[in-house]
Design a protein around this motif. Sequence first.
Motif, PDB file in Angstrom:
ATOM      1  N   LEU A 271       0.958  -1.151   0.020  1.00 34.87           N
ATOM      2  CA  LEU A 271      -0.002  -0.061   0.030  1.00 34.87           C
ATOM      3  C   LEU A 271       0.986   1.226   0.163  1.00 34.87           C
ATOM      4  N   ALA A 272       2.019   1.257   0.651  1.00 33.89           N
ATOM      5  CA  ALA A 272       2.971   2.231   0.523  1.00 33.89           C
ATOM      6  C   ALA A 272       3.543   2.724  -0.762  1.00 33.89           C
ATOM      7  N   ILE A 273       3.716   1.654  -1.542  1.00 36.42           N
ATOM      8  CA  ILE A 273       4.151   1.570  -2.810  1.00 36.42           C
ATOM      9  C   ILE A 273       3.032   2.434  -3.718  1.00 36.42           C
ATOM     10  N   PHE A 274       1.977   1.820  -3.671  1.00 33.61           N
ATOM     11  CA  PHE A 274       0.683   2.263  -4.102  1.00 33.61           C
ATOM     12  C   PHE A 274       0.507   3.736  -3.926  1.00 33.61           C
ATOM     13  N   ALA A 275       0.523   4.141  -2.786  1.00 34.72           N
ATOM     14  CA  ALA A 275       0.231   5.471  -2.454  1.00 34.72           C
ATOM     15  C   ALA A 275       1.104   6.335  -2.996  1.00 34.72           C
ATOM     16  N   ALA A 276       2.609   6.171  -2.834  1.00 32.65           N
ATOM     17  CA  ALA A 276       3.520   6.892  -3.570  1.00 32.65           C
ATOM     18  C   ALA A 276       3.457   7.160  -4.990  1.00 32.65           C
ATOM     19  N   VAL A 277       3.346   6.168  -5.658  1.00 34.24           N
ATOM     20  CA  VAL A 277       2.956   6.017  -7.157  1.00 34.24           C
ATOM     21  C   VAL A 277       1.769   6.932  -7.597  1.00 34.24           C
ATOM     22  N   LEU A 278       0.576   6.872  -6.770  1.00 34.58           N
ATOM     23  CA  LEU A 278      -0.431   7.419  -7.058  1.00 34.58           C
ATOM     24  C   LEU A 278      -0.284   8.980  -6.603  1.00 34.58           C
ATOM     25  N   GLY A 279       0.518   9.249  -5.582  1.00 32.15           N
ATOM     26  CA  GLY A 279       0.804  10.669  -5.198  1.00 32.15           C
ATOM     27  C   GLY A 279       1.582  11.478  -6.231  1.00 32.15           C
ATOM     28  N   PHE A 280       2.523  10.738  -6.910  1.00 27.42           N
ATOM     29  CA  PHE A 280       3.455  11.468  -7.824  1.00 27.42           C
ATOM     30  C   PHE A 280       2.679  11.450  -9.227  1.00 27.42           C
ATOM     31  N   ASN A 281       1.833  10.709  -9.573  1.00 28.64           N
ATOM     32  CA  ASN A 281       1.102  10.826 -10.776  1.00 28.64           C
ATOM     33  C   ASN A 281       0.018  11.861 -10.626  1.00 28.64           C
ATOM     34  N   LEU A 282      -0.833  12.089  -9.613  1.00 28.95           N
ATOM     35  CA  LEU A 282      -1.519  13.027  -9.470  1.00 28.95           C
ATOM     36  C   LEU A 282      -0.928  14.226  -9.406  1.00 28.95           C
ATOM     37  N   LEU A 283       0.403  14.425  -8.844  1.00 27.25           N
ATOM     38  CA  LEU A 283       1.013  15.681  -8.776  1.00 27.25           C
ATOM     39  C   LEU A 283       1.534  16.049 -10.114  1.00 27.25           C
ATOM     40  N   GLY A 284       1.716  15.021 -10.860  1.00 26.91           N
ATOM     41  CA  GLY A 284       2.215  15.105 -12.246  1.00 26.91           C
ATOM     42  C   GLY A 284       1.192  15.834 -13.107  1.00 26.91           C
ATOM     43  N   ASP A 285      -0.032  15.266 -12.956  1.00 29.49           N
ATOM     44  CA  ASP A 285      -1.166  15.870 -13.486  1.00 29.49           C
ATOM     45  C   ASP A 285      -1.488  17.251 -13.213  1.00 29.49           C
ATOM     46  N   ALA A 286      -1.296  17.623 -12.001  1.00 27.29           N
ATOM     47  CA  ALA A 286      -1.373  18.966 -11.372  1.00 27.29           C
ATOM     48  C   ALA A 286      -0.458  19.715 -12.022  1.00 27.29           C
ATOM     49  N   LEU A 287       0.647  19.570 -12.227  1.00 28.78           N
ATOM     50  CA  LEU A 287       1.759  20.426 -12.892  1.00 28.78           C
ATOM     51  C   LEU A 287       1.348  20.582 -14.120  1.00 28.78           C
ATOM     52  N   ARG A 288       0.970  19.445 -14.891  1.00 30.06           N
ATOM     53  CA  ARG A 288       0.437  19.734 -16.487  1.00 30.06           C
ATOM     54  C   ARG A 288      -0.551  20.723 -16.267  1.00 30.06           C
ATOM     55  N   ASP A 289      -1.489  20.669 -15.443  1.00 32.03           N
ATOM     56  CA  ASP A 289      -2.679  21.917 -15.564  1.00 32.03           C
ATOM     57  C   ASP A 289      -2.060  23.251 -15.320  1.00 32.03           C
ATOM     58  N   PHE A 290      -1.217  23.164 -14.367  1.00 29.30           N
ATOM     59  CA  PHE A 290      -0.567  24.361 -13.815  1.00 29.30           C
ATOM     60  C   PHE A 290       0.181  25.330 -14.852  1.00 29.30           C
ATOM     61  N   PHE A 291       0.781  24.346 -15.642  1.00 26.66           N
ATOM     62  CA  PHE A 291       1.672  25.056 -16.732  1.00 26.66           C
ATOM     63  C   PHE A 291       1.015  25.028 -18.254  1.00 26.66           C
ATOM     64  N   ASP A 292      -0.320  24.675 -18.028  1.00 25.02           N
ATOM     65  CA  ASP A 292      -1.069  24.924 -19.207  1.00 25.02           C
ATOM     66  C   ASP A 292      -1.619  26.197 -19.367  1.00 25.02           C
ATOM     67  N   PRO A 293      -1.057  26.938 -20.572  1.00 27.11           N
ATOM     68  CA  PRO A 293      -1.591  28.320 -20.679  1.00 27.11           C
ATOM     69  C   PRO A 293      -3.117  28.489 -20.660  1.00 27.11           C
ATOM     70  N   ARG A 294      -3.771  27.491 -20.973  1.00 26.00           N
ATOM     71  CA  ARG A 294      -5.226  27.697 -21.019  1.00 26.00           C
ATOM     72  C   ARG A 294      -5.989  27.656 -19.596  1.00 26.00           C
ATOM     73  N   GLN A 295      -5.016  27.121 -18.658  1.00 24.09           N
ATOM     74  CA  GLN A 295      -5.518  27.312 -17.372  1.00 24.09           C
ATOM     75  C   GLN A 295      -5.928  28.838 -16.956  1.00 24.09           C
ATOM     76  N   VAL A 296      -5.233  29.730 -17.449  1.00 25.04           N
ATOM     77  CA  VAL A 296      -5.152  31.220 -16.940  1.00 25.04           C
ATOM     78  C   VAL A 296      -6.532  31.595 -17.286  1.00 25.04           C
ATOM     79  N   LYS A 297      -7.273  31.111 -18.419  1.00 22.75           N
ATOM     80  CA  LYS A 297      -8.683  31.713 -18.767  1.00 22.75           C
ATOM     81  C   LYS A 297      -9.776  30.799 -17.882  1.00 22.75           C
ATOM     82  N   ARG A 298      -9.365  29.901 -16.902  1.00 23.94           N
ATOM     83  CA  ARG A 298     -10.425  28.960 -16.414  1.00 23.94           C
ATOM     84  C   ARG A 298     -10.747  29.888 -15.020  1.00 23.94           C
TER      85      ARG A 298
END
Length: 298
Positions: A271-298
């Motif tokens: 479960l620790a491995i699962f949580a770590a992998v899930l956390g970094f995947n979710l953070l990567g998706d968040a960074l993708r949204d953060f750096f997306d210029p279209r997020q400025v208009k949302r």
Amino acid sequence: MTATTTLSPLPLPARDTSATRLWRVLRTDWLAASGLAIVLLMIMLALFGEWIAPNPAQGLGQTDVTTRSLAPSLTHLMGTDQLGRDILSRVIMGARPAMVISIVVVLLAALIGIPLGAIAGYRGGWLDDLLMRITEVFQAFPPLLLAMVTVAILGPSLFNAGLALAICWWPWYARLVRAEARSLRERPFIEASRAIGVPTWRILTRHILRNCMTPVLVQATVDVGAVILAAGSLAFLGLGAQPPSPDWGLMVAEGRGQIFTAWWISAFPGLAIFAAVLGFNLLGDALRDFFDPRQVKR
């Protein structure tokens, strides 16, 4: 006399800074906030595991035969393993090697792949063909299989596992940066830099690499979780960290023989491995949204 009216200036719109964009992403996406919380917890456990673990000595491998294979209870929240070691302490202490090997592997892979990809994408021609054929040779093998062969040659250890994973991981960064460099080299500001005689190395460092960092950062964040999973897989197969290291994959392997009688020995490290992998995947998706210029208009 005619009365003059004074018009009050219209309020200026609030400036959309990086901090406000980050707050907007975290506020509107609970998955992104969850990923950030898991990653921060991982970092805290890696830095302060000795003070957080209920029994740091057992977390590092000290045995106690009087408490063998105890089920989860108030005394041992995650139970004990077949050698009497507190599993919660070992899971907490295992966060440090997991974070260290994943960050080191990603850094080594990026240090190898980014310069090669930037040079290949910017220069093109025979150099591009040569470097891409080399990366295709590495990508022709499954990463975990190539890492297993490398560790089998070098010998099983955490250091060799990290080195093997770095050798397997760099081609992905090379291809990512090459694609970005190919799209940037024909941009007007690059052509203007070449026209005024700016050296190639300066164009690569100040313009090409700087504009490639956003996708690289997102990919690196996701890869940290992937490396944790790959390193755990190598340890599970006996090719990574060796006993009594508090490695999550090794702990899963140690408890697989008792999965039906003492399930907690393998379940909680898994479960620790699962949580770590899930956390970094979710953070990567968040960074993708953060750096997306279209997020400025949302």
